[in-house]
Design an enzyme around this catalytic site. Sequence first.
Site: not given
Length: 298
Positions: A147, A171, A229, A232, A255, A264
């Site tokens: 980003r 983030k 973006h 990205r 994310h 997991y």
Amino acid sequence: MSDLQLSKPHQAIHDAFTTALSTYRSPYTVELRGYYLQRLMTWAQDTTEHGSVLRLTLEDFHTWLSKDVGPAISTKRSARSTLSVFYEWAETIGKIKKNPARKLSSMRNSVGIPNPCPTDDIQRALDRATRPIDVLMILFGELQGMRAGEISRAHSDDVMLPTKELRILGKGNKQRLVPLHPLMQELLPQFPTGYFFPSDRNPSGHMLPRSIGRRVRHLLGFQPGRNAHSLRHKFGVDALELNPDLMGLRDLLGHASVATTQIYTKASSSRLRKLVDDIPEPPGHRDRLQALKRETIP
């Protein structure tokens, strides 16, 4: 009144808010919230009779979000979050008696579709580049999926050549380790130590995310939908076409988990390595950067 120029009372409120926010939020979040608060304050100064951000109403918020912020739902959500955080703070410290943003409706994030930047546009952007760091901005987006805020904070200390990995501060101040693309393994050590995008104009010592975004848009010719973006997105599309590993791609892009159980399914280092290594080196990128280095480094 010029864009983002604040009155003295507004500047004092803005500084107090961002100072308070910096005690528990990441520098990126503080910068983002401060930016939208500046926009709200200048809007209040320019369009309301009282000119004060502390006297705005719920109706004013709806007008600002619909007419001044921009059409993208992600942008509106960031602006709305700023309203909620700022007016909660203002109520808490006694600047206002009642928080007018408490009744704002929530906004759902749009799922949308990928918007990958075409290779031809990227090549033209490289042709417009006048500095080695211009090329590096594009490569961080195209080959590492970063980003604009992550690119702005990239530091030479984040490059781990023994393990061929890159540490990214994302983030929410969350860190992740991702494999370095082979081209980046070669190029990053050629840059000076410190921030890759230094700036003596900002206390942070590096360029701000919006400055990175503005420069990338300039390099891409200010075309609609062509921005940091979209680089990205190109990374995500390229990686997924080469290797249909959704969980691995989620980890590479940083994310958030969609459910607690997904912890997991975290991809192994070898699977992440394959996602990045399989992206071919774009033709001409290496030559362009080397040419710029010869022109700009005495």
